[in-house]
Design an enzyme around this catalytic site. Structure first.
Site, PDB file in Angstrom:
ATOM      1  N   ASP A 266       9.299   2.703   1.648  1.00  0.00           N
ATOM      2  CA  ASP A 266       8.127   3.429   2.114  1.00  0.00           C
ATOM      3  C   ASP A 266       7.980   3.160   3.606  1.00  0.00           C
ATOM      4  O   ASP A 266       7.445   2.126   4.017  1.00  0.00           O
ATOM      5  CB  ASP A 266       6.889   2.965   1.339  1.00  0.00           C
ATOM      6  CG  ASP A 266       5.615   3.658   1.820  1.00  0.00           C
ATOM      7  OD1 ASP A 266       5.666   4.356   2.852  1.00  0.00           O
ATOM      8  OD2 ASP A 266       4.575   3.483   1.161  1.00  0.00           O
TER       9      ASP A 266
ATOM     10  N   LYS B 143       2.883   9.888   8.165  1.00  0.00           N
ATOM     11  CA  LYS B 143       2.183   9.462   9.384  1.00  0.00           C
ATOM     12  C   LYS B 143       2.842   9.936  10.694  1.00  0.00           C
ATOM     13  O   LYS B 143       2.577  11.030  11.141  1.00  0.00           O
ATOM     14  CB  LYS B 143       1.978   7.945   9.377  1.00  0.00           C
ATOM     15  CG  LYS B 143       0.958   7.510   8.305  1.00  0.00           C
ATOM     16  CD  LYS B 143       0.419   6.114   8.542  1.00  0.00           C
ATOM     17  CE  LYS B 143      -0.808   5.841   7.681  1.00  0.00           C
ATOM     18  NZ  LYS B 143      -0.504   5.301   6.367  1.00  0.00           N
TER      19      LYS B 143
ATOM     20  N   PHE C 119       0.862  -1.188   0.000  1.00  0.00           N
ATOM     21  CA  PHE C 119       0.000   0.000   0.000  1.00  0.00           C
ATOM     22  C   PHE C 119       0.891   1.229   0.000  1.00  0.00           C
ATOM     23  O   PHE C 119       1.677   1.428   0.922  1.00  0.00           O
ATOM     24  CB  PHE C 119      -0.926   0.035   1.221  1.00  0.00           C
ATOM     25  CG  PHE C 119      -1.819   1.245   1.221  1.00  0.00           C
ATOM     26  CD1 PHE C 119      -3.023   1.244   0.523  1.00  0.00           C
ATOM     27  CD2 PHE C 119      -1.452   2.405   1.884  1.00  0.00           C
ATOM     28  CE1 PHE C 119      -3.831   2.377   0.491  1.00  0.00           C
ATOM     29  CE2 PHE C 119      -2.257   3.537   1.863  1.00  0.00           C
ATOM     30  CZ  PHE C 119      -3.456   3.524   1.161  1.00  0.00           C
TER      31      PHE C 119
HETATM   32  C1  LIG Z   1      -0.768   5.481   4.952  1.00  0.00           C
HETATM   33  C2  LIG Z   1       0.273   5.053   4.007  1.00  0.00           C
HETATM   34  C3  LIG Z   1       0.526   5.749   2.805  1.00  0.00           C
HETATM   35  C4  LIG Z   1      -0.324   6.901   2.354  1.00  0.00           C
HETATM   36  O1  LIG Z   1      -0.270   7.964   3.258  1.00  0.00           O
HETATM   37  P1  LIG Z   1      -1.362   9.134   3.191  1.00  0.00           P
HETATM   38  O2  LIG Z   1      -0.881  10.122   4.199  1.00  0.00           O
HETATM   39  O3  LIG Z   1      -2.686   8.528   3.536  1.00  0.00           O
HETATM   40  O4  LIG Z   1      -1.346   9.662   1.803  1.00  0.00           O
HETATM   41  C5  LIG Z   1       1.577   5.338   2.025  1.00  0.00           C
HETATM   42  N1  LIG Z   1       2.347   4.297   2.372  1.00  0.00           N
HETATM   43  C6  LIG Z   1       2.145   3.596   3.509  1.00  0.00           C
HETATM   44  C7  LIG Z   1       3.055   2.486   3.874  1.00  0.00           C
HETATM   45  C8  LIG Z   1       1.088   3.946   4.354  1.00  0.00           C
HETATM   46  O5  LIG Z   1       0.867   3.243   5.470  1.00  0.00           O
END
Ligand SMILES: *Cc1c(COP(=O)(O)O)cnc(C)c1O
Length: 396
Positions: free
Chosen positions: A228, A259, A143
């Site tokens: 990521d 986050k 994701f």
């Molecule tokens: C939440 C998340 C995203 C996207 O972040 P947003 O702030 O919602 O755009 C991307 N990568 C990972 C691993 C995530 O957990």
């Protein structure tokens, strides 16, 4: 008046209710009928005064819990001084945060934005600059966000198909097969994107052999390795960045954060190795709010607390306590630090009962997976109390 509410709760006799005006929100989320009005540390209170233990932390964002005194004081002080001047200028919080993040990670440059998806967009454009026209390799279950670029590298049919066509040229490798991954990375590949611990997929740590294979394949083919760490970074797994963890031990070329970086305040960052510092030139990329002084001041305060050996050891210790407690309830636990999950039949039903019957805030990442990502400051007593409530749910 019709309201957006989950079918289960609408038929129950709970006092919970959506606030007046809830129907004005687009129904992009299935919200619970609870309105939170206040928080402190790992506790939350709803509009009826009920107290909850928070094991979700705003989806792994409020690393220091709610209303942390340092963050409140920092936000207030910065708010009285300077909010935003655009990226035509420097501010002290922005420059200081960039230096700290770069020095503690890849040593190159930092691009600031406001969310995880935007951090990924920056990484994708960086990779395209480094290898024009190149494509992307991602892991199954990944994701990376909801914007078109980030969605294109999020190989989940239910999320992608309604919005096709997406960015072409994305190849998907199994998440546990180093050889298959290596075979997919060729001379056309601009970047391999990996969450060292997959979050939304249900908390799956990626095996070090797979990460090492990704590193080797990128080195051989001249592709960028992008980690990521939007969810697993900023102390979540018990090290400042997940790739610092001894079970990862692979360094990426690009690191994406969001986050937890702002402790609940919106901010994202894309960090590069020194060799990529010049890859994006003036005009190539931007974000109006990126690097604004409020967000950067708060993120600096988050780092003041989280980037500390004793604090991170505490995250590991309490992560072990939570893991052991869950295991003693007979649950098969996976994850790292305070980023854990367990499998159970009908996870959404358990999460809902936990919320309404035990005042425990949890989250189901799928039909059989419950995720626990509490604030990193949650106390042993609060963890034990949360485990006792979970035990009551599972027992009854
Ligand atoms: C939440 C998340 C995203 C996207 O972040 P947003 O702030 O919602 O755009 C991307 N990568 C990972 C691993 C995530 O957990």
């Amino acid at each position: 008046m019709s309201r957006q509410r989950s079918p289960e709760t609408s038929t129950s006799e709970r006092s919970a209710r959506a606030p007046a005006g809830a129907e004005w929100l687009l129904p992009t989320y299935r919200r619970f009928d609870i309105e939170f009005v206040r928080g402190a540390g790992a506790l939350l209170w709803d509009a009826d005064g009920n107290e909850y233990i928070d094991l979700l932390a705003g989806i792994a964002t409020t690393q220091l819990g709610h209303a942390h005194p340092l963050l409140v004081a920092t936000l207030r002080a910065q708010g009285e001084r300077l909010w935003h001047v655009s990226n035509f200028f420097y501010t002290e919080p922005m420059v200081r945060l960039a230096e700290r993040l770069a020095r503690r990670s890849l040593g190159g440059g930092v691009f600031f934005c406001n969310s995880g998806a935007e951090a990924i967009e920056c990484a994708l454009k960086l990779a395209r600059r480094a290898r024009p026209g190149g494509d992307f390799v991602v892991l199954e279950g990944a994701f990376h966000g909801r914007t078109f670029g980030a969605l294109s590298v999020t190989p989940q049919p239910a999320k992608q198909e309604p919005f096709a066509p997406l960015v072409p040229g994305v190849r998907v490798a199994p998440r546990d097969d180093p050889e298959a991954l290596r075979a997919l990375v060729d001379e056309r590949c601009a970047a391999v994107l990996v969450e060292p611990v997959q979050g939304e997929a249900g908390v799956h740590p990626i095996a070090s052999e797979v990460l090492a294979a990704a590193r080797a394949a990128c080195d051989e083919q001249g592709a960028l390795l992008v980690f990521d760490e939007v969810q697993c970074g900023i102390g979540r797994t018990g090290s400042l960045f997940a790739y610092h963890h001894e079970e990862v031990a692979v360094e990426p070329d690009v690191l994406c954060l969001a986050k937890g970086l702002g402790g609940g305040f919106p901010i994202g960052a894309c960090i590069t190795r020194p060799a990529l510092r010049e890859a994006l030139q003036p005009g190539d990329h931007g974000s109006t709010f990126g690097g604004n002084a409020l967000a950067c001041a708060v993120a600096n305060a988050v780092l003041d607390v989280v980037d500390d050996v004793a604090f991170l050891r505490g995250v590991r210790d309490r992560g072990e306590r939570l893991r052991a407690g869950l295991a003693s309830l007979g649950l098969a636990v996976r994850g790292r630090g305070l980023m854990l999950a367990f499998e159970i039949e009908d996870a959404p039903a358990l999460v809902e009962r936990a919320l309404y019957e035990q005042r425990l805030v949890l989250n189901a990442t799928g039909p059989t997976t419950v995720r626990l990502v509490p604030p990193l400051v949650i106390s042993e007593q609060q963890l034990d109390e949360a485990l006792a409530r979970l035990a009551r749910l599972l027992g009854g």
